[in-house]
Design an enzyme around this catalytic site. Structure first.
Site, PDB file in Angstrom:
ATOM      1  CG  LEU A  72      -1.840  -1.289   1.227  1.00  9.13           C
ATOM      2  CD1 LEU A  72      -2.505  -1.456   2.573  1.00  9.13           C
ATOM      3  CD2 LEU A  72      -2.885  -1.239   0.113  1.00  9.13           C
ATOM      4  CB  THR A 100       7.765   2.191   2.319  1.00  7.02           C
ATOM      5  OG1 THR A 100       8.479   1.218   1.551  1.00  7.02           O
ATOM      6  CG2 THR A 100       8.769   3.058   3.082  1.00  7.02           C
ATOM      7  CE  LYS A 170      11.964   1.062   0.938  1.00  7.24           C
ATOM      8  NZ  LYS A 170      10.682   0.550   0.455  1.00  7.24           N
TER       9      LYS A 170
END
Length: 268
Positions: A72, A100, A170
């Site tokens: 998403l 993310t 990330k």
């Protein structure tokens, strides 16, 4: 784990954007029974032609699933979809979130899960071309053993620690990459102002420590919209005092016409 047995597990994939679509296609091609959902249902058409089933709602998509995967756009989208799918999750279901959204939102989602449901945060590094080839770098927080077969179809897993740690790493990696692209863009602007040929500047920059960023600027087959890059930088600058990245964020927002273009467009 026996991949033949695991491939019979019912899998739901929610979010069929530029990254989600090729990721879902890899699972479908590997023989996983796949139910898909996307806010714009028409984007699922290539998967339906290959045998996937389209669900009308997120709850319908996950109700019978053994494994749920979400890709998403941002924390707001993840929270909205979670509000619809969480009540339909069965005990024993494994939810892999490849979005993310940062560690705070990830841990918030994990806290909303019913008893017996696990969340693995598994954001990915790599663009559309690597998603299609199954060559993503998957940054996983939590126990990946029960879904190792699924993740192996998508790329290579780096274990990051507990829930939320994959989402945290990330942010570190993607902001380093975005910052590098922004620096290459500024360097090319300087080269132009000094009357130097662009190809000379790119070639010599690529031979130095910015080689990876130069490669991203000149890559084809990638699609990481500037708007999503700006979102990722905003997640980072909302976590710590990062003056360089705050400047990069303003740089990414400077030309609204580029919001849907690939990140490399800022270096044109």
């Amino acid at each position: 784990m026996d991949t033949t047995a695991s491939a019979s597990r019912k899998t739901a994939f929610l979010g069929l954007g530029s990254m989600g679509l090729p990721m879902a296609r890899r699972l479908l091609d590997a023989g996983y029974p796949l139910t898909v959902w996307n806010r714009t249902a028409a984007k699922a058409a290539p998967l339906l032609d290959a045998g996937a089933v389209l669900a009308e709602t997120p709850a319908d998509a996950v109700r019978d699933a053994d494994v749920v995967i979400t890709m998403l756009a941002d924390p707001a989208a993840a929270r909205a979809v979670a509000g619809l799918l969480v009540p339909a999750l069965r005990p024993g279901t494994h939810w892999i979130d490849t979005s993310t959204i940062g560690p705070d939102a990830t841990r918030e989602l994990a806290a909303r899960l019913p008893e017996g449901v696990t969340l693995i945060d598994a954001p990915v590094m790599g663009s559309v071309d690597r998603a299609a080839a199954g060559e993503l770098l998957i940054l996983a927080g939590g126990d990946t053993a029960p879904v190792a077969d699924v993740l192996a179809r998508l790329g290579t897993v780096t274990a990051c620690g507990g829930p939320g740690d994959g989402a945290a790493l990330k942010l570190v990696l993607i902001n380093a990459a975005i910052g590098g692209v922004a620096l290459v863009a500024e360097s090319l602007a300087l080269a132009d102002a000094l009357g130097l040929p662009r190809d000379l500047a790119l070639r010599t920059l690529g031979a130095g420590p910015l080689g990876g960023a130069v490669g991203r600027v000149t890559a084809t087959g990638s699609h990481f919209p500037v708007a999503l890059a700006a979102k990722d930088v905003a997640l980072a600058t909302g976590t710590a005092e990062l003056p360089l990245l705050e400047t990069v964020h303003r740089f990414l927002l400077a030309d609204p016409s580029l919001s849907g273009e690939d990140l490399a467009s800022v270096a044109r």
